[in-house]
Design a protein around this motif. Structure first.
Motif, PDB file in Angstrom:
ATOM      1  N   ILE A 146      -7.033 -12.447   4.753  1.00 17.65           N
ATOM      2  CA  ILE A 146      -7.441 -13.820   5.057  1.00 17.65           C
ATOM      3  C   ILE A 146      -6.219 -14.675   5.398  1.00 17.65           C
ATOM      4  O   ILE A 146      -6.219 -15.439   6.371  1.00 17.65           O
ATOM      5  CB  ILE A 146      -8.208 -14.432   3.872  1.00 17.65           C
ATOM      6  N   LYS A 147      -5.160 -14.541   4.611  1.00 13.27           N
ATOM      7  CA  LYS A 147      -3.974 -15.360   4.845  1.00 13.27           C
ATOM      8  C   LYS A 147      -3.290 -15.008   6.171  1.00 13.27           C
ATOM      9  O   LYS A 147      -2.782 -15.888   6.865  1.00 13.27           O
ATOM     10  CB  LYS A 147      -2.994 -15.210   3.672  1.00 13.27           C
ATOM     11  N   ARG A 148      -3.283 -13.730   6.528  1.00 15.05           N
ATOM     12  CA  ARG A 148      -2.713 -13.358   7.830  1.00 15.05           C
ATOM     13  C   ARG A 148      -3.523 -13.956   8.974  1.00 15.05           C
ATOM     14  O   ARG A 148      -2.961 -14.416   9.976  1.00 15.05           O
ATOM     15  CB  ARG A 148      -2.650 -11.831   7.966  1.00 15.05           C
ATOM     16  N   GLY A 149      -4.841 -13.957   8.824  1.00 13.90           N
ATOM     17  CA  GLY A 149      -5.685 -14.548   9.861  1.00 13.90           C
ATOM     18  C   GLY A 149      -5.447 -16.038   9.990  1.00 13.90           C
ATOM     19  O   GLY A 149      -5.325 -16.571  11.101  1.00 13.90           O
ATOM     20  N   LEU A 150      -5.361 -16.734   8.864  1.00 12.51           N
ATOM     21  CA  LEU A 150      -5.110 -18.168   8.888  1.00 12.51           C
ATOM     22  C   LEU A 150      -3.706 -18.458   9.413  1.00 12.51           C
ATOM     23  O   LEU A 150      -3.502 -19.405  10.191  1.00 12.51           O
ATOM     24  CB  LEU A 150      -5.275 -18.743   7.479  1.00 12.51           C
ATOM     25  N   TYR A 151      -2.745 -17.635   9.015  1.00 17.26           N
ATOM     26  CA  TYR A 151      -1.368 -17.807   9.491  1.00 17.26           C
ATOM     27  C   TYR A 151      -1.314 -17.701  11.014  1.00 17.26           C
ATOM     28  O   TYR A 151      -0.630 -18.498  11.678  1.00 17.26           O
ATOM     29  CB  TYR A 151      -0.469 -16.748   8.858  1.00 17.26           C
ATOM     30  N   ASP A 152      -2.027 -16.744  11.560  1.00 15.11           N
ATOM     31  CA  ASP A 152      -2.039 -16.558  13.007  1.00 15.11           C
ATOM     32  C   ASP A 152      -2.575 -17.800  13.713  1.00 15.11           C
ATOM     33  O   ASP A 152      -2.005 -18.273  14.705  1.00 15.11           O
ATOM     34  CB  ASP A 152      -2.896 -15.339  13.362  1.00 15.11           C
ATOM     35  N   ILE A 153      -3.660 -18.357  13.186  1.00 12.82           N
ATOM     36  CA  ILE A 153      -4.248 -19.564  13.768  1.00 12.82           C
ATOM     37  C   ILE A 153      -3.264 -20.741  13.682  1.00 12.82           C
ATOM     38  O   ILE A 153      -3.013 -21.448  14.666  1.00 12.82           O
ATOM     39  CB  ILE A 153      -5.562 -19.931  13.053  1.00 12.82           C
ATOM     40  N   LEU A 154      -2.698 -20.955  12.483  1.00 11.84           N
ATOM     41  CA  LEU A 154      -1.846 -22.118  12.271  1.00 11.84           C
ATOM     42  C   LEU A 154      -0.520 -22.007  13.008  1.00 11.84           C
ATOM     43  O   LEU A 154       0.007 -23.011  13.513  1.00 11.84           O
ATOM     44  CB  LEU A 154      -1.601 -22.303  10.766  1.00 11.84           C
ATOM     45  N   SER A 155       0.035 -20.806  13.084  1.00 15.88           N
ATOM     46  CA  SER A 155       1.316 -20.664  13.787  1.00 15.88           C
ATOM     47  C   SER A 155       1.145 -20.909  15.282  1.00 15.88           C
ATOM     48  O   SER A 155       2.035 -21.484  15.932  1.00 15.88           O
ATOM     49  CB  SER A 155       1.913 -19.278  13.528  1.00 15.88           C
ATOM     50  N   LYS A 156       0.010 -20.500  15.836  1.00 18.41           N
ATOM     51  CA  LYS A 156      -0.242 -20.759  17.253  1.00 18.41           C
ATOM     52  C   LYS A 156      -0.496 -22.248  17.479  1.00 18.41           C
ATOM     53  O   LYS A 156      -0.047 -22.833  18.470  1.00 18.41           O
ATOM     54  CB  LYS A 156      -1.433 -19.936  17.731  1.00 18.41           C
ATOM     55  N   ARG A 157      -1.213 -22.843  16.572  1.00 17.83           N
ATOM     56  CA  ARG A 157      -1.547 -24.267  16.738  1.00 17.83           C
ATOM     57  C   ARG A 157      -0.304 -25.148  16.632  1.00 17.83           C
ATOM     58  O   ARG A 157      -0.136 -26.113  17.360  1.00 17.83           O
ATOM     59  CB  ARG A 157      -2.567 -24.678  15.686  1.00 17.83           C
ATOM     60  N   THR A 158       0.581 -24.808  15.685  1.00 19.17           N
ATOM     61  CA  THR A 158       1.772 -25.632  15.453  1.00 19.17           C
ATOM     62  C   THR A 158       2.976 -25.157  16.256  1.00 19.17           C
ATOM     63  O   THR A 158       3.997 -25.861  16.303  1.00 19.17           O
ATOM     64  CB  THR A 158       2.150 -25.604  13.961  1.00 19.17           C
ATOM     65  N   GLU A 159       2.851 -23.968  16.867  1.00 20.59           N
ATOM     66  CA  GLU A 159       3.976 -23.347  17.565  1.00 20.59           C
ATOM     67  C   GLU A 159       5.178 -23.231  16.632  1.00 20.59           C
ATOM     68  O   GLU A 159       6.325 -23.496  16.988  1.00 20.59           O
ATOM     69  CB  GLU A 159       4.347 -24.133  18.827  1.00 20.59           C
TER      70      GLU A 159
END
Length: 495
Positions: free
Chosen positions: A93-106
């Motif tokens: 779950i955390k890897r999935g959320l990390y992927d979303i947030l890192s792309k969103r925040t660059e």
């Protein structure tokens, strides 16, 4: 804005901490409706609105749906929870959320999805299982998405910790922490349990009486166990008078068998609390390690954060301690203090190198909820707080040039730059207590207001805790209750 739809609260804290790492200082709204929970960044989004957007999404038991709204584009991720494999599910779950947030925040976090305070425990556990260095590195990077640099730092420290703890018995030994909850003043960033010593003038004996009662009990309860390390923390222990320090140290010597003690640390800490008479008391009682903590060697910053001492006072008290024969002196620094730049950090490190302490602890500023810097954020909103990898690397470079090696590491919530705190030391001058408290390998009994007793059951890989109240008045009036909390826990320790 971001909305996270959760079908239960099993991973609530992990998700919240990862959000805070990507959006430090932001407010997150928590809302619950029909068994589904929402964390929102930005404007509040009502549950009905999100449910309508997802349409036919299933909210079956054990299913998490992570939703991201960015402009007009929405992304949904579904993770099915396998309750028999909680750790694997959490990491997924955390890897999935990390992927979303890192792309969103660059933006990527140096420690990846790791939000806990003890990342070296992951490497330590696998070293004890016989894993090879490269296999541990691969596992950490793939599981937690940590950077190569932080992965290598964590493994290096874990390997060094194992060697340093080789002669420590986890089962038959223990450590003692004595909390002195007084300080000359409270620093701008501080949230530790501390009370201005001026308000307790003439009344510290009340605290000592309660503390002695707890120490007496602890010594009897731990009789037969080997006391390995003793650590006086706080607060600032040297905010007490020489007479009070003398009383406490005499009581420790009366109560405990100190013949097996490998180190005895007293955090002198604030230079404005140190006098020659106090240092003489510590030396007389065989204190092996002290801290004299400047935090920075920039006078304007010291004035800003409420450290009522000068840079020259730091040097004066350091040289005084050397003159009296202290041969293991630590100095604490904080990176990311308000208005400080890379050049300020460089200046501080040059000054520290000239003094040549035996160990150095480099902290990344962590603004806790109870700190004045956070509680009165409107008052300090114009202060510039910056911590960069370049600053962290600079401190590491200086420490290694001084002949020091990193020997322990921990992290805190709300750290500037999402970095870490690292302890460096010359060979033979590492603080064993610091390693033991971070790796949770040995029972540590805490005595005093605001302390925590942690009993470790190595064979069961289990840690149990008992906490003392933080308020000094409450601690004094409820000392029997504090001892009772310990009794329930310490009676479980195998003989």
């Amino acid at each position: 804005m971001i909305g996270l739809l959760l079908s239960d609260r099993a991973y609530e804290q992990d998700i919240r901490e990862l959000l805070m790492a990507f959006y430090p200082g932001e407010e997150f709204v928590y809302e619950r409706q029909d068994g589904v929970e929402f964390y929102i960044h930005g404007d509040l989004v009502h549950g009905d609105d999100i449910l309508a957007e997802t349409g036919d999404a299933s909210y079956g038991e054990g299913v998490y749906i992570l939703s991201l709204e960015c402009d007009d584009k929405k992304t949904y991720r579904t993770f099915e929870v396998t309750y028999g494999q909680r750790l694997e599910t959490k990491n997924k779950i955390k890897r999935g959320l990390y992927d979303i947030l890192s792309k969103r925040t660059e933006h990527e976090l140096p420690w990846g999805t790791l939000t806990g305070i003890r990342p070296t425990k992951i490497a330590m556990a696998r070293l004890e299982q016989g894993w090879k260095h490269d296999d541990i590195a691969r596992y950490i990077r793939e599981t937690y998405l940590t950077s190569r640099e932080k992965t290598e730092l964590g493994i290096e420290i874990a390997e060094r910790e194992r060697k340093l703890l080789a002669d420590i018995s986890y089962k038959d030994g223990y450590s003692l922490y004595v909390g002195i909850p007084f300080c000359p003043t409270t620093c701008l960033y501080c949230s530790f349990t501390s009370f201005p010593i001026g308000k307790w003038e003439g009344r510290t004996g009340l605290y000592l009486d309660a503390l002695f009662k707890e120490l007496d009990y602890t010594a009897k309860k731990m009789e037969g166990k080997t006391l390995d390390t003793v650590y006086f923390g706080g607060g600032t222990p040297t905010s007490l008078s020489p007479e009070d320090l003398e009383r406490i140290l005499c009581r420790i010597e009366e109560d405990f068998d100190l013949s097996g003690v490998k180190e005895f640390t007293v955090e002198a800490g604030r230079p404005d609390s140190i006098t020659e008479e106090k240092l003489e008391v510590l030396k007389k009682h065989g204190i092996t390690r002290i801290s004299i903590n400047p935090q920075t060697m920039k006078q304007e910053t010291l004035d800003l954060i409420g450290r009522r001492h000068t840079v020259e006072m730091v040097k004066e008290k350091y040289h005084l301690a050397r003159k009296l024969g202290f041969d293991n002196i630590n100095m604490d620094l904080i990176i990311g203090l308000p208005e400080e730049t890379l050049e300020d950090v460089r200046h501080t490190m040059e000054e520290i190198r000239a003094l040549a302490p035996d160990s150095l602890t480099v902290h990344s500023l962590a603004i806790k909820r109870a700190a004045r810097l956070n509680m009165f954020k409107e008052q300090y909103k114009d202060l510039k707080i910056v911590n960069t990898q370049e600053m962290i690397d600079l401190t590491a470079e200086y420490a290694r040039e001084m002949g020091m090696e990193p020997y322990y590491l921990y992290r805190q919530k709300n750290m500037a730059g999402n970095f870490e705190n690292v302890g460096y030391s010359l060979p033979g001058k590492a603080c064993l207590y610091n390693i033991l408290i971070m790796e949770e390998k040995q029972t540590i009994v805490g005595c005093g207001a605001g302390t925590t007793t942690k009993v470790v059951f190595p064979e069961e890989n289990r840690v149990e805790r008992a906490e003392n109240v933080k308020d000094v008045e409450q601690y004094i009036s409820r000392i029997d209750e504090m001892i009772g909390r310990k009794e329930k826990l310490l009676m479980e320790i195998p003989g």
